[in-house]
Structure formats: C-alpha cells, structure tokens
Design a protein around this motif. Structure first.
Motif, PDB file in Angstrom:
ATOM      1  N   UNK A  29      -7.374  -8.087   8.913  1.00 53.63           N
ATOM      2  CA  UNK A  29      -6.859  -7.187   7.537  1.00 53.63           C
ATOM      3  C   UNK A  29      -5.777  -6.133   7.855  1.00 53.63           C
ATOM      4  N   UNK A  30      -6.225  -5.426   9.076  1.00 50.87           N
ATOM      5  CA  UNK A  30      -5.336  -4.455   9.606  1.00 50.87           C
ATOM      6  C   UNK A  30      -4.070  -4.992  10.138  1.00 50.87           C
ATOM      7  N   UNK A  31      -4.207  -6.411  10.703  1.00 50.29           N
ATOM      8  CA  UNK A  31      -2.833  -6.923  11.097  1.00 50.29           C
ATOM      9  C   UNK A  31      -1.818  -7.212   9.938  1.00 50.29           C
ATOM     10  N   UNK A  32      -2.146  -7.281   8.838  1.00 48.59           N
ATOM     11  CA  UNK A  32      -1.391  -7.413   7.604  1.00 48.59           C
ATOM     12  C   UNK A  32      -0.316  -6.137   7.496  1.00 48.59           C
ATOM     13  N   UNK A  33      -0.886  -5.083   8.015  1.00 50.90           N
ATOM     14  CA  UNK A  33      -0.206  -3.798   7.930  1.00 50.90           C
ATOM     15  C   UNK A  33       1.128  -3.921   9.103  1.00 50.90           C
ATOM     16  N   UNK A  34       0.917  -4.828   9.890  1.00 56.43           N
ATOM     17  CA  UNK A  34       1.890  -4.888  10.820  1.00 56.43           C
ATOM     18  C   UNK A  34       2.823  -6.200  10.554  1.00 56.43           C
ATOM     19  N   UNK A  35       2.097  -7.166   9.839  1.00 60.50           N
ATOM     20  CA  UNK A  35       2.857  -8.348   9.776  1.00 60.50           C
ATOM     21  C   UNK A  35       3.824  -8.306   8.422  1.00 60.50           C
ATOM     22  N   UNK A  36       3.377  -7.516   7.460  1.00 58.75           N
ATOM     23  CA  UNK A  36       4.064  -7.416   6.314  1.00 58.75           C
ATOM     24  C   UNK A  36       5.491  -6.451   6.738  1.00 58.75           C
ATOM     25  N   UNK A  37       5.653  -5.347   7.388  1.00 62.33           N
ATOM     26  CA  UNK A  37       6.771  -5.156   7.945  1.00 62.33           C
ATOM     27  C   UNK A  37       7.501  -6.041   8.582  1.00 62.33           C
ATOM     28  N   UNK A  38       6.841  -6.727   9.313  1.00 64.32           N
ATOM     29  CA  UNK A  38       7.505  -7.672  10.421  1.00 64.32           C
ATOM     30  C   UNK A  38       8.322  -8.791   9.472  1.00 64.32           C
ATOM     31  N   UNK A  39       7.675  -9.044   8.407  1.00 69.13           N
ATOM     32  CA  UNK A  39       8.498 -10.169   7.522  1.00 69.13           C
ATOM     33  C   UNK A  39       9.096  -9.671   6.182  1.00 69.13           C
TER      34      UNK A  39
ATOM     35  N   UNK B 143      -8.822  10.356  17.071  1.00 65.80           N
ATOM     36  CA  UNK B 143      -7.427  10.409  17.440  1.00 65.80           C
ATOM     37  C   UNK B 143      -6.673   9.193  17.289  1.00 65.80           C
ATOM     38  N   UNK B 144      -7.464   8.021  17.788  1.00 69.96           N
ATOM     39  CA  UNK B 144      -6.525   6.813  17.818  1.00 69.96           C
ATOM     40  C   UNK B 144      -6.596   6.681  16.248  1.00 69.96           C
ATOM     41  N   UNK B 145      -7.611   6.575  15.679  1.00 70.83           N
ATOM     42  CA  UNK B 145      -7.423   6.235  14.140  1.00 70.83           C
ATOM     43  C   UNK B 145      -6.375   6.996  13.338  1.00 70.83           C
ATOM     44  N   UNK B 146      -6.234   8.311  13.808  1.00 71.68           N
ATOM     45  CA  UNK B 146      -5.333   9.276  12.835  1.00 71.68           C
ATOM     46  C   UNK B 146      -4.039   9.000  13.350  1.00 71.68           C
TER      47      UNK B 146
ATOM     48  N   UNK C 138       1.271   5.550  12.079  1.00 71.68           N
ATOM     49  CA  UNK C 138       2.068   4.594  12.309  1.00 71.68           C
ATOM     50  C   UNK C 138       2.220   3.573  11.425  1.00 71.68           C
ATOM     51  N   UNK C 139       0.845   3.157  10.904  1.00 67.30           N
ATOM     52  CA  UNK C 139       0.700   2.211   9.733  1.00 67.30           C
ATOM     53  C   UNK C 139       1.598   2.554   8.528  1.00 67.30           C
ATOM     54  N   UNK C 140       1.625   4.085   8.185  1.00 66.15           N
ATOM     55  CA  UNK C 140       2.308   4.558   7.084  1.00 66.15           C
ATOM     56  C   UNK C 140       3.955   4.311   7.657  1.00 66.15           C
ATOM     57  N   UNK C 141       4.213   4.844   8.691  1.00 68.72           N
ATOM     58  CA  UNK C 141       5.667   4.672   9.061  1.00 68.72           C
ATOM     59  C   UNK C 141       6.050   3.461   9.058  1.00 68.72           C
TER      60      UNK C 141
ATOM     61  N   UNK D 146       4.920   0.749   6.906  1.00 67.78           N
ATOM     62  CA  UNK D 146       4.922   0.092   5.543  1.00 67.78           C
ATOM     63  C   UNK D 146       5.853   1.021   4.769  1.00 67.78           C
ATOM     64  N   UNK D 147       5.797   2.355   5.122  1.00 67.75           N
ATOM     65  CA  UNK D 147       6.620   3.139   4.179  1.00 67.75           C
ATOM     66  C   UNK D 147       7.835   2.624   3.437  1.00 67.75           C
ATOM     67  N   UNK D 148       8.792   2.346   4.364  1.00 63.77           N
ATOM     68  CA  UNK D 148      10.215   1.700   3.801  1.00 63.77           C
ATOM     69  C   UNK D 148       9.937   0.446   2.982  1.00 63.77           C
ATOM     70  N   UNK D 149       8.947  -0.400   3.327  1.00 61.96           N
ATOM     71  CA  UNK D 149       8.916  -1.736   2.295  1.00 61.96           C
ATOM     72  C   UNK D 149       8.295  -1.148   1.024  1.00 61.96           C
ATOM     73  N   UNK D 150       7.432  -0.264   1.028  1.00 60.21           N
ATOM     74  CA  UNK D 150       6.666   0.001  -0.431  1.00 60.21           C
ATOM     75  C   UNK D 150       7.284   1.159  -0.883  1.00 60.21           C
ATOM     76  N   UNK D 151       8.040   2.055  -0.539  1.00 61.15           N
ATOM     77  CA  UNK D 151       8.603   3.246  -1.257  1.00 61.15           C
ATOM     78  C   UNK D 151       9.497   2.668  -2.325  1.00 61.15           C
ATOM     79  N   UNK D 152      10.368   1.662  -1.963  1.00 59.56           N
ATOM     80  CA  UNK D 152      11.399   1.297  -2.868  1.00 59.56           C
ATOM     81  C   UNK D 152      10.763   0.608  -4.138  1.00 59.56           C
TER      82      UNK D 152
END
Lengths: 274, 288
Positions: A95-105, B15-18, B23-26, B28-34
């Motif tokens: 599920x969390x991998x999707x967060x990496x795969x989506x920007x990848x694609x 720390x890792x989760x934070x 980084x997940x936001x970094x 995903x942000x460009x794909x979703x903000x648009x």
C-alpha cells in the motif's frame, strides 16, 4: 531451466523481438557512430571540434555537476522512504509502495508543469515565504528548479534497490546489537547503513546514468545556463542542423553511460559475493 | 528490558516515519497539487484556488487541437503496446525457462533500450528515419515506442513465468502437449494478470513518452506529450493544468489497476491447492 526448445522453436519465439531491436535500436545507434565519423570519408573532425567547443565543455561540466548533486539529493531523500518501507509488514508495504509507484508512473511533463506553477514567482512556496515575512526566492529556471525536478524523478529509482537490500538484511543482527545495548542511532550507523552500501551505490549510479542523459527537466525547469548535453544534442539536431556534432555528442554520452553501467554491474556482482 | 527496547524502537520509529512522511509528500505533491489548481479559473493558477470552475476543462474539451493529439496518442499507445506485447511476451517466457547459446547477447539486446540514454536513441532514430523517410509517420513512432516498451514487458513476463510452477508445464509435456500448446494453454492463462498489468504499463509508457516523439514526429503525428512539452516551453497556457490532471488521473488508474491485479493474483495463488497436488505428483514421478 528444463525446457528444451528446438532451433526452429527458438527462432519463432525470439526472432520477432530480435528483429524489432535490430531495426529500432541497433541500426539507429550504428547510424550515430557512422554520422559522427563523417559521412563521406572517415575522420575524427567532429570529435576534435567538440573538445574545442566551449559550448560542449560547458554543457558537459553542467551535466556532471547536476548529475552528481541530484544523485546525492535523491539518495538522501530516498533513504527514509526505503527504511520505512522495509520495516512495514507484508500487508502494509504494497500500500505504501503505491506512494512511490504513482510518482514513478506520473508523466515527467506533469511534474515539471506543476513545479513551474508551485515554485514560480507567485507560486505556493514563494507566497508562503512572503506570508512569513521572508523574501521571495527564485526557484525555477535555475539550478534549484532542475535539482527539485531531477530528485522527484529519481527518488523511486533509488528506493527500489535500497529496499531490496534492506529487506535482505538479517533482522537478528539489529536485535543482537540492541540486546548488547547499542542505541538505535548506533545500530543504524554501524549495521544498517554499512550493510546497505551496495544497494545505495546501485541507486547512486542509476541516478547518475539517468541524470547524465536527462532532457526534459533541464529544458523546462532550468535556465539558459543549465543546458545539459542532451539539450545540446537537441540544439545541434534541430536548430544548428549540425548532425555530425550532434552524433559525436551522442557517442560521448553513450560511452559515459555505458562505463557507469559497467561499474554498476561490477558493484552488483561484487556485492553478491559478500 | 523489553519495555525499554520497545520504547527505543518506538522513538526511532517516529524519526523514520516522520522523515518518510515528508518524503512521500515531496514525491506525491507535484502529481496531486495540480488537481485542485486545474479546477480554479483561467486568470490565475493558484493553490488553493480562490474560485472553483470547470473553465480549464471547457477549454480543453473545446479545443480541437488538444482533442486531436489526445486521440492520436491513445491510438499510437494502443498500437505500440500491442506490438510490444506480441513480440516481448514469448521472449520473456523463453528467457525465463531456457538456456541457449547466445542468451547473454540476446538479454543485452532486449534490455538495451533501458541502458542507452533515451536522447541517444532518439537522435539515432531521427537520423535513421530520415534515411528511410519514416520521420513524421505513425508507423515509425509506433515501432519506436514498441522497442522502448519491450525491456519492461520482457522483465515483467520473465518474473511472472519464474513465479509459476514449472511442474505444470512438465506435466503438460508428459501428457503429450507440444511446445506451442504448453505456451498458449498452460503458461499464458496463468499469466493473465501479469500480462494485463504489463500491457497497461506499456500503454502508459508510450502514452507519456516525450523525448523520442519530440525527435521523430511531424506536424501530422504530434502526440499529446509533444504538444504539452512545447506548450510548457513556449507559452505555459492555463489549459495545461487540466491536461496534467487528466494525465495524472490516467496514471492513478493504471497504478491502482495493476495493484488490484497483483493482489488478485496473490489471492488466487493462495487458494490453489490443486496446483501443489499436481506439482507434488510430478515431483515424485520425476524423482523415481
């Protein structure tokens, strides 16, 4: 590996793919070599001109600078993601991998465009800076823009090799260290990180290879001074109509990437022996 | 002691989760903000939009230009991914299951498009197609994109084949099936989920591809990414926000479909006792 195929069967299964590759990959590559050596008589003029050309030397320097800095940024940014994914259960990881795969694609054009909108002079980030009483920072059409665009593209390519390395590490090593009283920070610096170096190195080289050849990001997010070799190839092909120079640059770029990939394969093989 | 270690694990975990969340936001942000930006109005592209409207989508769907290139891109991507599948799936199967002289060379050849910088491939295709008068033709682009998608399909297929139980294929051979029948009636049906997701990604790969298309398309074969690229570079018109959102939606759909297919395949593999029986039977037979 028990399957035995006759010569005829092998041909039926493999000839189409080989034909496609020879037609659309090998022949074009040979064409570049041929063009770079001069069409009528074989000469190295195009290469000699190239290494005398300030434009090419500057673009090469820029390419190295951008590749190295974006590889460093991408690796640092990718590490927490890979570490987080590696500690998830098998149920949550996909599920969390999707967060990496989506920007990848996601198309690189979409990302570049949204960076232009978000990082622009009156974009989200600069407006936030003004809100906090800070001065605006020019973030696109310069090196910052290129690095942001590059890293957002490259992070997934670092996450994948790093993740498979982290998953292959024996958790008992960490447990043992913890039992012996090592603090988490020390476990990370002395066990997890050193063991992950082969995966890390694979990711870094992958980034360097991709960055060296990148075309869209510097063209859309960089300024005039951020022209990389790929953009120079485009310039020589479409604007200067100087195909010999364009081909010579392409051959040099090809050689540099091939060397890096060769290093990468050595790293992979060596790490397999450890 | 246990409570102490778990507490430490807890603090480090945060720390890792934070950092990972940032980084997940970094990422995903460009794909979703648009997406929200595209529902703003024409005059200013801001996030969050001050007023919501469908203006940009009206612009997009009202423009014959954008619709034409979109339709064209869909057709080219469908053709290119089909061609790539036809050529690459058998190769992936053979590479996963057999050894033959020259296999290493073939692997290099098939994975070549991943190794060579795409701008080098593009220039090569440009010069080569000039000679063959294929510049600006649909067939030229479809073949090039099929080549570009091939390594991906070969790798996905080979991984899929390797996860299959080879004993089933042996049983089929023992029962008298010839090679093409084993491939079409034993291997392919089991691979359906893998093949669908490989096909979807090959489609997306071609649909989004810009560098090769930038070099080898002409005015009558301009694709959506090429139009988008020159539009971002030269005019940055607001309608791009709508186009970008549509492209993001396509990516999300393909990713989710691939994820669902993978989960379905995993579930099916778990619920298949008959396979283990078949393989167990064949195993004892071959060891005897």
């Amino acid at each position: 590996m028990a399957l035995q195929l006759s010569r005829r069967e092998l041909t039926v299964y493999l000839l189409p793919v080989a034909a496609l590759m020879v037609f659309a990959l090998i022949a074009p590559l040979l064409m570049i070599f041929w063009r770079s050596l001069g069409e009528t008589s074989v000469s190295l003029d195009a290469y000699i001109d190239l290494f005398k050309s300030r434009l090419f030397l500057r673009a090469s320097l820029t390419s190295f600078e951008i590749s190295i800095s974006s590889a460093i940024v991408s690796t640092i940014f990718a590490y927490p993601i890979a570490l987080h994914l590696s500690r998830l259960s098998d149920k949550w990881r996909p599920i969390f991998l999707i967060f990496v795969l989506l920007p990848f694609w996601t198309s690189i054009l979409v990302k570049s465009y949204s960076f232009i909108v978000v990082l622009g002079d009156s974009g989200l980030v600069n407006n936030a800076l003004v809100e906090f009483g800070l001065p605006k920072v020019p973030m696109i059409f310069n090196r910052i823009g290129v690095l942001v665009g590059m890293s957002s593209f490259q992070i997934p390519f670092v996450v994948f090799p790093l993740l498979s390395n982290l998953l292959a590490q024996d958790p008992n090593l960490r447990r043992m260290a913890a039992v012996m009283g090592a603090a988490d920070v020390r476990i990370f610096w002395q066990i997890t990180l050193p063991l992950s170096l082969p995966g890390l190195l694979a990711g870094v080289v992958m980034c360097l290879v991709m960055a060296m050849g990148s075309f869209v990001t510097p063209a859309l997010l960089g300024g005039r001074q951020d022209m990389m070799v790929a953009n120079l190839i485009d310039f020589y092909t479409r604007e200067a109509l100087d195909w010999a120079s364009a081909s010579a640059i392409a051959v040099v770029l090809f050689a540099v990437s091939a060397t890096m990939l060769w290093v990468l394969s050595r790293v992979r093989r060596d790490s397999g022996l450890i | 002691m246990t409570s102490k270690t778990s507490q430490r694990g807890f603090s480090r975990g945060w720390i890792v989760v934070g950092l990972a969340t940032l980084m997940y936001i970094y990422l995903l942000f460009p794909s979703l903000v648009i997406v929200p930006i595209s529902f703003g109005n024409r005059a200013e592209l801001v996030f969050p939009p001050r007023t919501f409207s469908l203006d940009l989508y009206r612009d997009y769907f009202g423009s014959a230009d954008w619709l034409t290139v979109t339709g064209r891109s869909i057709i080219y991507a469908a053709l290119a991914s089909s061609l790539a599948m036809v050529v690459a799936v058998p190769a992936g199967y053979v590479l996963a299951r057999t050894n033959f002289p020259g296999k290493r060379i073939l692997v290099m050849l098939v994975l070549g498009p991943m190794m060579v910088p795409v701008v080098v491939i593009s220039l090569g295709l440009y010069l080569y197609y000039l000679k063959l008068s294929l510049i600006g033709t649909a067939i030229g682009l479809v073949v090039a994109h099929a080549m570009y998608a091939t390594p991906f399909i070969v790798l996905t297929t080979a991984a899929g084949v390797e996860s299959l139980d080879e004993q089933l294929e042996r049983v089929a051979v023992i029962m008298g099936a010839n090679q093409s029948r084993v491939f079409s009636q034993v291997v392919l049906p089991q691979l359906v989920p893998t093949l669908i997701s490989a096909g979807l990604f090959a489609f997306l790969n071609s649909f989004d591809e810009v560098v090769i298309a930038w070099f080898i398309t002409g005015p009558s074969t301009t694709t959506l990414p090429v139009k988008m690229y020159s539009s971002i570079k030269w005019e940055t018109s607001p309608v791009l926000a709508a186009v970008a959102t549509i492209l993001t939606a396509v990516s999300i759909l393909v990713c989710l479909a691939a994820y669902a297919l993978k989960q379905a395949a995993l579930k099916r593999a778990e619920r298949k006792p008959c396979r283990t029986i078949a393989s167990g039977g064949a195993q004892s037979e071959s060891t005897n």
